[in-house]
Design a protein around this motif. Structure first.
Motif, PDB file in Angstrom:
ATOM      1  N   THR A  72      15.086  18.283 -16.853  1.00 18.05           N
ATOM      2  CA  THR A  72      16.065  17.915 -17.862  1.00 18.05           C
ATOM      3  C   THR A  72      15.426  16.787 -18.652  1.00 18.05           C
ATOM      4  OG1 THR A  72      17.133  16.369 -16.348  1.00 18.05           O
ATOM      5  CG2 THR A  72      18.091  18.563 -16.498  1.00 18.05           C
ATOM      6  N   PHE A  73      15.603  16.806 -19.935  1.00 15.50           N
ATOM      7  CA  PHE A  73      14.959  15.828 -20.797  1.00 15.50           C
ATOM      8  C   PHE A  73      15.952  14.797 -21.301  1.00 15.50           C
ATOM      9  CE2 PHE A  73      12.227  19.483 -20.990  1.00 15.50           C
ATOM     10  CZ  PHE A  73      10.964  18.942 -20.956  1.00 15.50           C
ATOM     11  N   GLU A  74      15.472  13.587 -21.516  1.00 17.63           N
ATOM     12  CA  GLU A  74      16.232  12.575 -22.229  1.00 17.63           C
ATOM     13  C   GLU A  74      15.821  12.712 -23.691  1.00 17.63           C
ATOM     14  OE1 GLU A  74      16.814   8.967 -19.276  1.00 17.63           O
ATOM     15  OE2 GLU A  74      14.704   9.527 -19.480  1.00 17.63           O
ATOM     16  N   HIS A  75      16.524  12.027 -24.568  1.00 18.22           N
ATOM     17  CA  HIS A  75      16.258  12.191 -26.001  1.00 18.22           C
ATOM     18  C   HIS A  75      16.155  10.857 -26.717  1.00 18.22           C
ATOM     19  CE1 HIS A  75      17.948  16.007 -24.681  1.00 18.22           C
ATOM     20  NE2 HIS A  75      17.162  16.524 -25.587  1.00 18.22           N
ATOM     21  N   LEU A  76      15.408  10.868 -27.807  1.00 14.34           N
ATOM     22  CA  LEU A  76      15.270   9.722 -28.695  1.00 14.34           C
ATOM     23  C   LEU A  76      15.652  10.160 -30.100  1.00 14.34           C
ATOM     24  CD1 LEU A  76      11.785   8.570 -27.462  1.00 14.34           C
ATOM     25  CD2 LEU A  76      13.854   7.216 -27.258  1.00 14.34           C
ATOM     26  N   CYS A  77      16.355   9.288 -30.839  1.00 15.55           N
ATOM     27  CA  CYS A  77      16.596   9.596 -32.246  1.00 15.55           C
ATOM     28  C   CYS A  77      15.246   9.501 -32.969  1.00 15.55           C
ATOM     29  CB  CYS A  77      17.628   8.640 -32.843  1.00 15.55           C
ATOM     30  SG  CYS A  77      17.108   6.913 -32.955  1.00 15.55           S
ATOM     31  N   LYS A  78      15.157  10.080 -34.148  1.00 11.79           N
ATOM     32  CA  LYS A  78      13.877  10.097 -34.855  1.00 11.79           C
ATOM     33  C   LYS A  78      13.361   8.688 -35.156  1.00 11.79           C
ATOM     34  CE  LYS A  78      14.325  14.635 -36.953  1.00 11.79           C
ATOM     35  NZ  LYS A  78      14.427  15.391 -38.211  1.00 11.79           N
ATOM     36  N   SER A  79      14.263   7.775 -35.472  1.00 11.01           N
ATOM     37  CA  SER A  79      13.855   6.401 -35.777  1.00 11.01           C
ATOM     38  C   SER A  79      13.202   5.730 -34.571  1.00 11.01           C
ATOM     39  CB  SER A  79      15.078   5.604 -36.240  1.00 11.01           C
ATOM     40  OG  SER A  79      14.730   4.270 -36.457  1.00 11.01           O
ATOM     41  N   CYS A  80      13.828   5.831 -33.411  1.00 11.03           N
ATOM     42  CA  CYS A  80      13.258   5.226 -32.199  1.00 11.03           C
ATOM     43  C   CYS A  80      11.964   5.929 -31.787  1.00 11.03           C
ATOM     44  CB  CYS A  80      14.275   5.260 -31.054  1.00 11.03           C
ATOM     45  SG  CYS A  80      15.651   4.104 -31.291  1.00 11.03           S
ATOM     46  N   HIS A  81      11.894   7.242 -31.976  1.00  8.28           N
ATOM     47  CA  HIS A  81      10.687   7.992 -31.632  1.00  8.28           C
ATOM     48  C   HIS A  81       9.504   7.521 -32.472  1.00  8.28           C
ATOM     49  CE1 HIS A  81       7.929  11.502 -31.636  1.00  8.28           C
ATOM     50  NE2 HIS A  81       8.235  11.482 -30.359  1.00  8.28           N
ATOM     51  N   ARG A  82       9.738   7.248 -33.760  1.00  8.25           N
ATOM     52  CA  ARG A  82       8.660   6.772 -34.638  1.00  8.25           C
ATOM     53  C   ARG A  82       8.138   5.418 -34.182  1.00  8.25           C
ATOM     54  NH1 ARG A  82      11.695   9.267 -38.666  1.00  8.25           N
ATOM     55  NH2 ARG A  82      12.914   7.401 -39.046  1.00  8.25           N
ATOM     56  N   GLU A  83       9.003   4.591 -33.597  1.00  3.40           N
ATOM     57  CA  GLU A  83       8.608   3.245 -33.179  1.00  3.40           C
ATOM     58  C   GLU A  83       7.852   3.225 -31.851  1.00  3.40           C
ATOM     59  OE1 GLU A  83      12.008   0.702 -33.267  1.00  3.40           O
ATOM     60  OE2 GLU A  83      12.469   1.201 -35.343  1.00  3.40           O
ATOM     61  N   LEU A  84       7.828   4.339 -31.137  1.00  8.06           N
ATOM     62  CA  LEU A  84       7.136   4.399 -29.849  1.00  8.06           C
ATOM     63  C   LEU A  84       5.630   4.349 -30.014  1.00  8.06           C
ATOM     64  CD1 LEU A  84       8.887   7.248 -27.840  1.00  8.06           C
ATOM     65  CD2 LEU A  84       8.999   4.813 -27.395  1.00  8.06           C
ATOM     66  N   CYS A  85       4.972   3.844 -29.011  1.00 13.65           N
ATOM     67  CA  CYS A  85       3.525   3.957 -28.920  1.00 13.65           C
ATOM     68  C   CYS A  85       3.243   5.362 -28.389  1.00 13.65           C
ATOM     69  CB  CYS A  85       2.985   2.906 -27.951  1.00 13.65           C
ATOM     70  SG  CYS A  85       1.256   3.122 -27.569  1.00 13.65           S
ATOM     71  N   HIS A  86       2.436   6.118 -29.078  1.00 14.68           N
ATOM     72  CA  HIS A  86       2.170   7.490 -28.678  1.00 14.68           C
ATOM     73  C   HIS A  86       0.834   7.646 -27.954  1.00 14.68           C
ATOM     74  CE1 HIS A  86       5.704   9.142 -30.621  1.00 14.68           C
ATOM     75  NE2 HIS A  86       5.502   8.240 -31.557  1.00 14.68           N
ATOM     76  N   HIS A  87       0.331   6.546 -27.398  1.00 11.27           N
ATOM     77  CA  HIS A  87      -0.890   6.592 -26.611  1.00 11.27           C
ATOM     78  C   HIS A  87      -0.588   7.135 -25.219  1.00 11.27           C
ATOM     79  CE1 HIS A  87      -3.323   4.477 -29.540  1.00 11.27           C
ATOM     80  NE2 HIS A  87      -2.307   3.651 -29.716  1.00 11.27           N
ATOM     81  N   PRO A  88      -1.570   7.700 -24.542  1.00 11.06           N
ATOM     82  CA  PRO A  88      -1.341   8.184 -23.174  1.00 11.06           C
ATOM     83  C   PRO A  88      -0.828   7.066 -22.275  1.00 11.06           C
ATOM     84  CG  PRO A  88      -3.500   8.868 -23.956  1.00 11.06           C
ATOM     85  CD  PRO A  88      -2.939   7.913 -24.978  1.00 11.06           C
ATOM     86  N   ARG A  89       0.021   7.420 -21.336  1.00  8.86           N
ATOM     87  CA  ARG A  89       0.579   6.419 -20.432  1.00  8.86           C
ATOM     88  C   ARG A  89       0.295   6.786 -18.984  1.00  8.86           C
ATOM     89  NH1 ARG A  89       4.984   9.007 -23.080  1.00  8.86           N
ATOM     90  NH2 ARG A  89       6.187  10.243 -21.633  1.00  8.86           N
ATOM     91  N   ASP A  90      -0.949   7.174 -18.734  1.00  4.77           N
ATOM     92  CA  ASP A  90      -1.371   7.501 -17.371  1.00  4.77           C
ATOM     93  C   ASP A  90      -1.062   6.333 -16.443  1.00  4.77           C
ATOM     94  OD1 ASP A  90      -2.371   9.844 -18.415  1.00  4.77           O
ATOM     95  OD2 ASP A  90      -4.425   9.100 -18.551  1.00  4.77           O
ATOM     96  N   ASP A  91      -0.572   6.628 -15.290  1.00  4.60           N
ATOM     97  CA  ASP A  91      -0.289   5.643 -14.241  1.00  4.60           C
ATOM     98  C   ASP A  91       0.903   4.732 -14.515  1.00  4.60           C
ATOM     99  OD1 ASP A  91      -2.539   6.559 -12.803  1.00  4.60           O
ATOM    100  OD2 ASP A  91      -3.827   5.177 -13.900  1.00  4.60           O
ATOM    101  N   LEU A  92       1.561   4.847 -15.671  1.00  2.16           N
ATOM    102  CA  LEU A  92       2.663   3.941 -15.970  1.00  2.16           C
ATOM    103  C   LEU A  92       3.813   4.098 -14.985  1.00  2.16           C
ATOM    104  CD1 LEU A  92       4.051   1.800 -17.662  1.00  2.16           C
ATOM    105  CD2 LEU A  92       4.830   3.618 -19.202  1.00  2.16           C
ATOM    106  N   GLU A  93       4.244   5.328 -14.710  1.00  2.71           N
ATOM    107  CA  GLU A  93       5.357   5.532 -13.783  1.00  2.71           C
ATOM    108  C   GLU A  93       5.025   4.975 -12.404  1.00  2.71           C
ATOM    109  OE1 GLU A  93       8.575   6.673 -14.082  1.00  2.71           O
ATOM    110  OE2 GLU A  93       8.152   6.540 -16.227  1.00  2.71           O
TER     111      GLU A  93
END
Length: 97
Positions: A41-62
């Motif tokens: 199941t997925f969570e969602h982001l509005c387009k504005s918040c999605h644009r503000e995200l860093c889209h770099h890989p997040r290996d090991d973050l979790e």
């Protein structure tokens, strides 16, 4: 071909809490693998918040967040633990000038 959605499904942005139509939101997968859809199941982001995200890989973050018990301490304690853990894993942080 994907089946058509009936009606307009509304989702809530996990970052800002805004409700928006599902077709105007972006899916967020905390594991960074939105293409493997089995039993998810997925969570969602509005387009504005999605644009503000860093889209770099997040290996090991979790794994890092679980290790430092994110969500179980106050903000100051979390940030101190996060910075210490990041420096231990990846070396000193440097600010860009």
């Amino acid at each position: 071909m994907w089946p058509a959605r009936s009606g307009t499904e509304t989702v809530t942005c996990l970052a800002c809490g805004t409700e928006c139509p599902r077709d105007e939101a972006r899916e967020y997968d905390k594991h960074g693998d939105r293409w493997d859809r089995a039993d998810k199941t997925f969570e969602h982001l509005c387009k504005s918040c999605h644009r503000e995200l860093c889209h770099h890989p997040r290996d090991d973050l979790e794994d890092l967040l679980v290790e430092i018990e994110a969500g179980r301490r106050d903000r100051a304690g979390f940030l101190a633990s996060y910075l210490t853990a990041v420096e231990e894993r990846y070396g000193p942080l440097e600010e860009e000038s």
